[in-house]
Design a protein around this motif. Structure first.
Motif, PDB file in Angstrom:
ATOM      1  N   CYS A 282      13.797  28.783  22.666  1.00  0.00           N
ATOM      2  CA  CYS A 282      14.134  28.070  23.759  1.00  0.00           C
ATOM      3  C   CYS A 282      13.965  26.551  23.936  1.00  0.00           C
ATOM      4  CB  CYS A 282      13.504  28.849  25.058  1.00  0.00           C
ATOM      5  SG  CYS A 282      13.676  30.594  24.987  1.00  0.00           S
ATOM      6  N   GLY A 283      14.431  25.812  24.963  1.00  0.00           N
ATOM      7  CA  GLY A 283      14.067  24.385  25.255  1.00  0.00           C
ATOM      8  C   GLY A 283      13.942  23.871  23.995  1.00  0.00           C
TER       9      GLY A 283
ATOM     10  N   ALA B 253      11.940  23.855  21.598  1.00  0.00           N
ATOM     11  CA  ALA B 253      11.892  24.635  20.215  1.00  0.00           C
ATOM     12  C   ALA B 253      13.375  25.111  19.639  1.00  0.00           C
ATOM     13  CB  ALA B 253      11.062  25.884  20.380  1.00  0.00           C
TER      14      ALA B 253
ATOM     15  N   ILE C 225      10.963  30.259  16.887  1.00  0.00           N
ATOM     16  CA  ILE C 225       9.997  29.136  17.233  1.00  0.00           C
ATOM     17  C   ILE C 225       9.551  29.134  18.529  1.00  0.00           C
ATOM     18  CG2 ILE C 225       9.715  26.506  16.952  1.00  0.00           C
ATOM     19  CD1 ILE C 225      12.236  26.657  15.050  1.00  0.00           C
ATOM     20  N   SER C 226       8.164  29.108  18.532  1.00  0.00           N
ATOM     21  CA  SER C 226       7.601  29.005  20.054  1.00  0.00           C
ATOM     22  C   SER C 226       6.301  28.305  20.077  1.00  0.00           C
ATOM     23  CB  SER C 226       7.608  30.344  20.562  1.00  0.00           C
ATOM     24  OG  SER C 226       6.953  30.386  21.806  1.00  0.00           O
ATOM     25  N   GLN C 227       6.109  27.426  20.891  1.00  0.00           N
ATOM     26  CA  GLN C 227       4.835  26.661  21.017  1.00  0.00           C
ATOM     27  C   GLN C 227       3.645  27.837  21.654  1.00  0.00           C
ATOM     28  OE1 GLN C 227       1.323  25.602  22.492  1.00  0.00           O
ATOM     29  NE2 GLN C 227       2.756  25.882  24.095  1.00  0.00           N
ATOM     30  N   SER C 228       4.329  28.621  22.626  1.00  0.00           N
ATOM     31  CA  SER C 228       3.225  29.330  23.510  1.00  0.00           C
ATOM     32  C   SER C 228       3.318  30.585  22.797  1.00  0.00           C
ATOM     33  CB  SER C 228       3.668  29.469  24.923  1.00  0.00           C
ATOM     34  OG  SER C 228       4.934  29.975  24.788  1.00  0.00           O
ATOM     35  N   GLY C 229       4.305  31.017  22.135  1.00  0.00           N
ATOM     36  CA  GLY C 229       4.266  32.279  21.526  1.00  0.00           C
ATOM     37  C   GLY C 229       4.329  33.416  22.483  1.00  0.00           C
TER      38      GLY C 229
ATOM     39  N   THR D  73       7.109  33.139  25.187  1.00  0.00           N
ATOM     40  CA  THR D  73       8.080  32.846  25.902  1.00  0.00           C
ATOM     41  C   THR D  73       9.119  34.273  25.952  1.00  0.00           C
ATOM     42  OG1 THR D  73       8.167  30.642  25.353  1.00  0.00           O
ATOM     43  CG2 THR D  73      10.090  31.488  25.967  1.00  0.00           C
TER      44      THR D  73
ATOM     45  N   VAL E 100       3.412  19.844  30.191  1.00  0.00           N
ATOM     46  CA  VAL E 100       4.375  21.088  30.487  1.00  0.00           C
ATOM     47  C   VAL E 100       5.541  20.443  29.323  1.00  0.00           C
ATOM     48  CG1 VAL E 100       6.399  21.700  31.835  1.00  0.00           C
ATOM     49  CG2 VAL E 100       3.970  21.773  32.734  1.00  0.00           C
TER      50      VAL E 100
ATOM     51  N   GLN F  60       6.193  21.620  14.782  1.00  0.00           N
ATOM     52  CA  GLN F  60       7.534  22.643  14.465  1.00  0.00           C
ATOM     53  C   GLN F  60       8.515  22.020  13.437  1.00  0.00           C
ATOM     54  OE1 GLN F  60       9.044  23.412  18.243  1.00  0.00           O
ATOM     55  NE2 GLN F  60       7.393  24.827  18.773  1.00  0.00           N
TER      56      GLN F  60
ATOM     57  N   LYS G 142      13.618  15.726  27.515  1.00  0.00           N
ATOM     58  CA  LYS G 142      12.438  14.942  27.934  1.00  0.00           C
ATOM     59  C   LYS G 142      12.648  14.128  29.104  1.00  0.00           C
ATOM     60  CE  LYS G 142       9.903  16.594  26.133  1.00  0.00           C
ATOM     61  NZ  LYS G 142      10.155  17.568  25.463  1.00  0.00           N
TER      62      LYS G 142
ATOM     63  N   GLU H  30      13.394  16.431  32.344  1.00  0.00           N
ATOM     64  CA  GLU H  30      12.175  17.262  32.969  1.00  0.00           C
ATOM     65  C   GLU H  30      11.180  16.675  33.325  1.00  0.00           C
ATOM     66  OE1 GLU H  30      10.488  20.129  29.906  1.00  0.00           O
ATOM     67  OE2 GLU H  30      10.526  18.511  28.435  1.00  0.00           O
TER      68      GLU H  30
ATOM     69  N   VAL I 161       6.854  30.020  29.532  1.00  0.00           N
ATOM     70  CA  VAL I 161       7.918  30.771  30.413  1.00  0.00           C
ATOM     71  C   VAL I 161       7.869  32.188  30.354  1.00  0.00           C
ATOM     72  CG1 VAL I 161      10.332  30.656  31.335  1.00  0.00           C
ATOM     73  CG2 VAL I 161       9.018  28.597  30.654  1.00  0.00           C
TER      74      VAL I 161
HETATM   75  O1  M6R Z   1       6.667  27.897  24.146  1.00  0.00           O
HETATM   76  P1  M6R Z   1       7.961  27.881  24.103  1.00  0.00           P
HETATM   77  O2  M6R Z   1       7.928  26.855  22.767  1.00  0.00           O
HETATM   78  O3  M6R Z   1       8.595  29.049  23.448  1.00  0.00           O
HETATM   79  O4  M6R Z   1       8.683  27.200  25.263  1.00  0.00           O
HETATM   80  C1  M6R Z   1       9.923  27.061  25.037  1.00  0.00           C
HETATM   81  C2  M6R Z   1      10.578  25.909  25.995  1.00  0.00           C
HETATM   82  O5  M6R Z   1      10.061  26.745  27.288  1.00  0.00           O
HETATM   83  C3  M6R Z   1       9.829  24.778  26.010  1.00  0.00           C
HETATM   84  O6  M6R Z   1      10.072  24.092  24.877  1.00  0.00           O
HETATM   85  C4  M6R Z   1      10.351  23.763  27.317  1.00  0.00           C
HETATM   86  O7  M6R Z   1      11.737  23.391  27.144  1.00  0.00           O
HETATM   87  C5  M6R Z   1       9.494  22.429  27.465  1.00  0.00           C
HETATM   88  N1  M6R Z   1       9.327  22.184  28.753  1.00  0.00           N
HETATM   89  C6  M6R Z   1      10.184  21.267  26.646  1.00  0.00           C
HETATM   90  O8  M6R Z   1       9.398  20.260  26.871  1.00  0.00           O
END
Ligand code: M6R
Length: 613
Positions: free
Chosen positions: A305-306, A308, A351-355, A357, A403, A412, A490, A493, A610
C-alpha cells in the motif's frame, strides 16, 4: 489505528502512560484519554480530552493529577464517531466496573449493541469500543467476576480486529489485554509491566518484550505476567530483546522527525545493504530464501500500500530488466478481493514498513491459504507480516516516526535491488562481474544521497516560491514514473497541495487540459533513453503555461534551455536512480509543508500504521 499504553508497577502510572502515548501519536491524534486506579478512593478515574495529546497532558498536570500505579491510556484515530471527548477512549461500563482502550474495528458492533440494549445497557458514544467494553461487562457479571472467562466469552463473539487494554474496578493493580489483528506488545522491567501498541512507547523503560499473537490474552499484575489462549488456557511466550537505539526514536536536534529521517537515509541504505552482504556477495540465508527455489521461480507478485506500493512499481521495472521473471504489482486493497490466479512457481512479496497494514496483512494471509511462498520486506521487527510471511527480509531503517515515510522507503528499495541482483545471478541472466559492479555501485549510494542533501537550501528556496501552489504534476517515464508516484504522494500527504503523478506519455490523453499559467510540473529525467521523451512532454506543457522543475543527473545541462529550475543528482546505474531522485522530492514536499504551516510529522486525517481496511 490508535495507540494504546498500559502500566502497572511501583511508579505513578499516568506520567509513564503519557510518555508512552507521546511516542504513539503517529498512530492517531484526534483525542486522547487515560484511566488510572486510584488506591485512595478505590476507584478507576478517567480523564479524556479532544485533540492532540498535549490537551490531556495539560488537563492532568502531566499526569500528576492522577494518583495510582496502574492505568491504561489511548491516543485515537477516529473510525466510529467524530473526534470528541465523548468518543475518546477509555470507554467504560455503566457502573465503571469495566474500563477499556481499543485499537481496531469491531465489525459486528451494531449487532452486539442491539443485543446489549435488549439486556438493558445504555450507550453514550458512537464507538464500537463502548460496545465491546459493555459486552465484557455483561459476561463479567454473568461469570461472577471471572476476568479471563468474561474476556474469552466476549471476544469469541467479536468479529473484526482488536488490541484491547482492560481494567476491572474490583481488581486493583491488574491489567488485562487481548489481541486479534491489531498490534500489541507486553514489556517488563524491574519495577513494572507494560502493554503497548508499538515498541517506541516503552523503549525508554525496557527492551524486554513479548509479542502477543492473535486470539491471545494477557494478565499483568505487579508480580507477574501470564499469557493465555482465547480458551483461557495458560501458554508460554518467548521474551524478545529489542536492539533499537532509544535515541533514534527521538528528534535528535531536527525540527521534525521527517527531516531527521530524511537525513538518516545514507545510514539506512548502508545498514540495509550490509545486512545482506557477506564477503562481498549477497547472502539471503538468514532470510531463508535458497538458490533452488529461486531457480524455479517464474513469477513474482508484489503487494503493498502507499509508498511501499511505489517501491513495488520500481521493483517491476528493475526485476523485469535484470531477470527473466515476470512481475505483477498490486495494491493490497485490490489484490485481496480479486481472487488472483497465482501459478505454483511464484513468490509473493509483501512490502510494509509497519508490518501491520490491514490490507497487506490480509493479502498475505490469502496467499498463504493458497500455499504460495511469501516474502515480507518489513521494517518493524516482530510485526504481524514479519512473523506470518514464510520468509522475512528486514529493512534496517530503525523506528520511523513521521507519518510520511522516507527512510523506510529508501531501505525497501535496497532490498528490492538486492533481490533483483540475487535472482539475476541465480537464474543466470546476470554474469558474476555485472552483479559485482552493481553491488559496488550500490555501495556508493549513501555518499551520493549525502551529496544531494547538501543542496537542500536551494530546494527550500524553490519550495518557498511554490508554497501557495494549488496543483502540481509529476511526470516521467519508466523508473522515473515510479519516482513520480512517490514524489507526488509526499507532496499531497504533508503539504495538502493537490498533486498527480503521470506517466509523461499519458498527459496528452486528457490531463494536459488542467495545465494553466504557472502550474508547477516536475519532470523526472534520470533514464537516459527516456529522458528526452519526457523533456518533449515538458516542452508541450511549458507552451501551455506550466512552470517547469526538472530532476536529472549531473551532466545533462542542456535541460536548462527548457526547464526553469533544475536539481541535479549524481550519476548511478540506471536501475538505482529512484534512491537518488526521490531525495529532492522528499525535501520539496517537506519544505512546502513547513512553509504552509502544516504539521509535517502528523498531517491531518492520516496515521502511520493503517490497521483498518
Ligand atoms: O506500513 P506500511 O508500509 O505497510 O504502510 C503503507 C502505507 O500506509 C504508507 O506507505 C503510507 O502511504 C505513507 N503515509 C506514505 O508516506
Amino acid at each position: 489505528m490508535c495507540g494504546i499504553v498500559g502500566y502497572t508497577g511501583d511508579e505513578s502510572a499516568a506520567p509513564i502512560i503519557l510518555e508512552g502515548l507521546s511516542k504513539l501519536e503517529y498512530r492517531g491524534y484526534d483525542s486522547a484519554g487515560m484511566a488510572v486506579f486510584n488506591d485512595k478512593i478505590q476507584k478507576i478515574e478517567i480523564v479524556k480530552e479532544k485533540g492532540r495529546l498535549q490537551g490531556l497532558i495539560e488537563k492532568t498536570n502531566a499526569g500528576n493529577a492522577m494518583m495510582g500505579c496502574c492505568g491504561i491510556g489511548h491516543t485515537r484515530w477516529a473510525t466510529h464517531g467524530i473526534p470528541s471527548q465523548k468518543n475518546a477512549h477509555p470507554h467504560f461500563s455503566d457502573d465503571k466496573m469495566v474500563v477499556a482502550v481499543h485499537n481496531g474495528i469491531i465489525e459486528n458492533f451494531h449487532e452486539l449493541k442491539e443485543y446489549l440494549q435488549n439486556k438493558g445497557y445504555e450507550f453514550y458514544s458512537e464507538t464500537d469500543t463502548e460496545t465491546v467494553t459493555k459486552l465484557i461487562d455483561y459476561y463479567y457479571k454473568k461469570t461472577e467476576h471471572n476476568p479471563l472467562e468474561s474476556l474469552s466469552k466476549a471476544l469469541i463473539r467479536v468479529r473484526g480486529s482488536y488490541a484491547l487494554g482492560i481494567m476491572f474496578s474490583d481488581r486493583p493493580g491488574v491489567i488485562y489485554a487481548a489481541r486479534k489483528d491489531s498490534p500489541l506488545i507486553v514489556g517488563k522491567n524491574d519495577g513494572g509491566k507494560f502493554i503497548a501498541s508499538d515498541v517506541p512507547a516503552i523503549l525508554s523503560r525496557t527492551r524486554n518484550v513479548y509479542y502477543i499473537d492473535n486470539m491471545e490474552m494477557v494478565e499483568l499484575s505487579g508480580e507477574e505476567i501470564k499469557f493465555y489462549n482465547i480458551d483461557g488456557e495458560e501458554i508460554t511466550k518467548e521474551q524478545v530483546t529489542i536492539n533499537w537505539d532509544a535515541q533514534s526514536a527521538e528528534k535528535g536536534g531536527y525540527e521534525h522527525f521527517m527531516m531527521k529521517e530524511i537525513h538518516e537515509q545514507p545510514k539506512v541504505v548502508k545498514d540495509t545493504l550490509q545486512a545482506f552482504l557477506k564477503d562481498g556477495q549477497i547472502d539471503l540465508k538468514d532470510v531463508g530464501l535458497n538458490e533452488e527455489m529461486m531457480k524455479s521461480l517464474k513469477k513474482l507478485y508484489i503487494i503493498a500500500c502507499g509508498s511501499a506500493y511505489h517501491v513495488g512499481v520500481t521493483a517491476k521495472y528493475v526485476i523485469e530488466d535484470l531477470t527473466d521473471v515476470m512481475v505483477e504489482v498490486d495494491l493490497a486493497s485490490e489484490f485481496r478481493y480479486r481472487d488472483p490466479k497465482i501459478p505454483e512457481d511464484s513468490l509473493v512479496v509483501i512490502i510494509s514498513q509497519s508490518g501491520e497494514t490491514a490490507d497487506s496483512l490480509a493479502a498475505l494471509r490469502m496467499v498463504k491459504e493458497k500455499e504460495i511462498n511469501t516474502l515480507g520486506i518489513v521494517n518493524v521487527v516482530g510485526s504481524s507480516i514479519a512473523r506470518e510471511a514464510d520468509y522475512t527480509m528486514y529493512t534496517i531503517a530503525g523506528p520511523e516516526i513521521a507519518v510520511a515515510t522516507t527512510k523506510a522507503y529508501s531501505a525497501q528499495l535496497i532490498c528490492i535491488y538486492l533481490l533483483a541482483i540475487y535472482m539475476g545471478r541465480v537464474k543466470g541472466s546476470l554474469e558474476e562481474k555485472v552483479c559485482q559492479d552493481m553491488l559496488q555501485e550500490m555501495m556508493t549510494l549513501p555518499d551520493k544521497i549525502e551529496k544531494i542533501l547538501t543542496d537542500k537550501d536551494r530546494i527550500q528556496w524553490f519550495a518557498n516560491k511554490f508554497a501557495s501552489a494549488k496543483d502540481m504534476f509529476f511526470i516521467g517515464r519508466g523508473l522515473d514514473y515510479a519516482i513520480c508516484l512517490e514524489g507526488s504522494l509526499k507532496m499531497k500527504e504533508i503539504s495538502y497541495v493537490h498533486s498527480e503523478a503521470y506517466a509523461a506519455g499519458e498527459l496528452k490523453h486528457g490531463t494536459i487540459s488542467l495545465i494553466e499559467d504557472g502550474t508547477l510540473v516536475v519532470g523526472l529525467m534520470t533514464q537516459t533513453s527516456l529522458g528526452e521523451k519526457t523533456l518533449s512532454n515538458m516542452v508541450e506543457v511549458k507552451s501551455r503555461g506550466a512552470y517547469l522543475m526538472g530532476v536529472t543527473e549531473y551532466g545533462n545541462y542542456n535541460i536548462e534551455n527548457t526547464v526553469n529550475f533544475v536539481v541535479y543528482v549524481p550519476k548511478t546505474d540506471a536501475h538505482f536512480t529512484s534512491s537518488l531522485a526521490i531525495i529532492p522530492l522528499q525535501l520539496l514536499g517537506y519544505y512546502i509543508s513547513v512553509a504552509r504551516g502544516v504539521d509535517v510529522d502528523k498531517p491531518r486525517n492520516l496515521a502511520k500504521s493503517v490497521t483498518v481496511e
